[in-house]
Design an enzyme around this catalytic site. Structure first.
Site, mmCIF file in Angstrom:
data_model
loop_
_atom_site.group_PDB
_atom_site.id
_atom_site.type_symbol
_atom_site.label_atom_id
_atom_site.label_comp_id
_atom_site.label_asym_id
_atom_site.label_seq_id
_atom_site.Cartn_x
_atom_site.Cartn_y
_atom_site.Cartn_z
ATOM 1 C CG HIS A 12 17.517 42.572 44.742
ATOM 2 N ND1 HIS A 12 17.512 44.261 44.540
ATOM 3 C CD2 HIS A 12 18.030 42.134 43.229
ATOM 4 C CE1 HIS A 12 17.892 45.379 43.440
ATOM 5 N NE2 HIS A 12 18.536 43.952 42.216
ATOM 6 C CG HIS B 95 24.049 47.126 43.330
ATOM 7 N ND1 HIS B 95 22.846 47.345 43.937
ATOM 8 C CD2 HIS B 95 23.947 47.053 41.557
ATOM 9 C CE1 HIS B 95 21.839 47.939 43.233
ATOM 10 N NE2 HIS B 95 22.157 47.319 42.046
#
Length: 308
Positions: free
Chosen positions: A24, A99
Site C-alpha cells: 500500500h 503520500h
C-alpha cells in the site's frame, strides 16, 4: 521465478486466479520533509505544515513502507499502489510519487523496477496508478512517455483478463501491467482502465471491521473480467494521529494489528471467488509476501484432490 514458486500448473491459469502480494502506498519509504506538503492534502493540513515539527510528524504518518522498490520486489511484492503528483510551481514538469509529502521521482522508481525485471525475465508486476494530483494533460503525456521509455516491449497490452496467463506472458516476454485510473488510458493500448482492478477500501482503524469488509467485498467480487485487490490495511483517523503523533503509523496502528491481519491472510484461498492481490502496510514487518505467495500451493492441492 519468485512470483509463484513451485507451481507448474499455475502457468496455465489466469493471473486473476492466482495470489499475489502487494504494498500500500508502495513508494512511500522515503518522503521529503523539506518539500512543500503535497496537493493531496487538505487546506487545514497545508496551513499546519508550515510548522517544521508538524512536517516531521507528517512524515511518520506518510511513510507506509520501509523498503525501497527493489527491496520490495526482492521480498516478493508484485503489485504496487502508486500516487503521482507534479510539484506546483516546478518549471521542469518533473513528476513525483506522493503520500502527504513528496517522495522520489517517478522516473527513478520506474528504472528501479525495470532493472529488477530485466534480471528476472519471468517476473510480472502490476503497477496501479490510481491517484493523480496537480496534473494537466501535458503531465499525463510525460508520465506515459516515461512508462514507455522505462519498460518498452515489457508492457502488456489490454486484453481479456482471462487470457493473462503466466505461460502467455512469458512467451510474449511481457512483464508489466499498467493500470491507469484516469480517462487518459483510452489513448494507449498498454494502459488498462482502473475498473479492471477494483481495490475497495475499508477506511477503518478496527481490525474486526476491516476483516468483515474484506470478506464482504470478496464475496461480491466479479467472477470474471477483472483482477481484485484486498486492501488489508488500517487507516488512521485524525484522532488516532493526534493520540499517536510521536509514534507514527508503524508504531501505533500497524505493529499492534499486523498479527491479526496476517492470521486472516493465512485462511484465504486463491481461485475464482478467492483472494487475488492482497496489499499491506510495512510489508517487511512480518513474513507478508511469503505467506501470500505460498497460498498458491492450495491450487496444487485442489488439483490433486480433483484427480483422486
Amino acid at each position: 521465478g519468485l512470483f509463484f514458486p513451485a507451481l507448474s500448473q499455475s502457468q496455465l491459469l489466469s493471473l486473476a486466479l492466482l495470489l499475489c502480494a502487494g504494498s500500500h502506498d508502495s513508494f512511500s519509504y522515503w518522503v521529503d520533509e523539506k518539500s512543500p506538503v503535497g496537493p493531496d492534502q487538505t487546506p487545514a493540513i497545508k496551513r499546519l505544515a508550515r510548522i517544521s515539527l508538524v512536517k516531521k510528524l507528517m512524515k511518520k504518518w506518510s511513510v507506509t513502507q520501509n523498503l525501497t522498490f527493489r527491496e520490495q520486489l526482492e521480498a516478493g511484492i508484485r503489485y504496487f499502489d502508486l500516487r503521482v503528483s507534479s510539484k506546483p510551481g516546478d518549471a521542469d514538469q518533473e513528476l513525483y510519487f506522493i503520500h502527504g509529502l513528496f517522495g522520489i521521482k517517478v522516473w527513478d522508481g520506474l528504472m528501479e523496477i525495470d532493472s529488477f525485471l530485466t534480471q528476472h525475465p519471468r517476473e510480472i508486476v502490476f503497477l496501479d496508478f490510481n491517484h493523480f494530483y496537480a496534473m494537466e494533460e501535458a503531465h499525463h503525456k510525460r508520465l506515459v512517455l516515461r512508462i514507455q521509455e522505462a519498460f518498452g516491449s515489457k508492457l502488456g497490452s489490454v486484453c481479456s483478463v482471462e487470457s493473462m496467463r503466466l505461460q502467455t506472458l512469458w512467451e510474449k516476454k511481457c512483464q508489466v501491467l499498467i493500470f491507469y485510473h484516469c480517462p487518459f488510458y483510452k489513448q494507449y493500448p498498454f494502459l488498462w482502465p482502473g475498473k479492471k482492478i477494483p481495490a475497495p477500501w475499508a477506511n477503518t482503524t478496527s481490525v474486526s471491521k476491516l476483516i468483515l469488509f474484506l470478506e464482504t467485498t470478496l464475496s461480491e467480487r466479479a467472477p470474471r473480467g477483472s483482477f481484485h485487490v484486498s486492501q488489508a490495511i488500517l487507516t488512521p483517523r485524525v484522532k488516532t494521529i493526534a493520540r499517536g503523533l510521536v509514534g507514527g503509523l508503524k508504531n501505533t496502528l500497524v505493529h499492534r494489528n499486523l498479527p491479526a491481519i496476517l492470521d486472516w491472510v493465512k485462511t484465504q484461498k486463491p481461485g475464482a471467488m478467492g483472494v487475488n492481490i492482497i496489499t499491506s502496510d510495512f510489508v517487511d514487518l512480518v513474513d507478508f509476501a511469503t505467506t501470500v505467495i505460498e497460498l498458491n500451493d492450495l491450487l496444487q492441492e485442489d488439483r490433486a484432490l480433483a484427480k483422486c
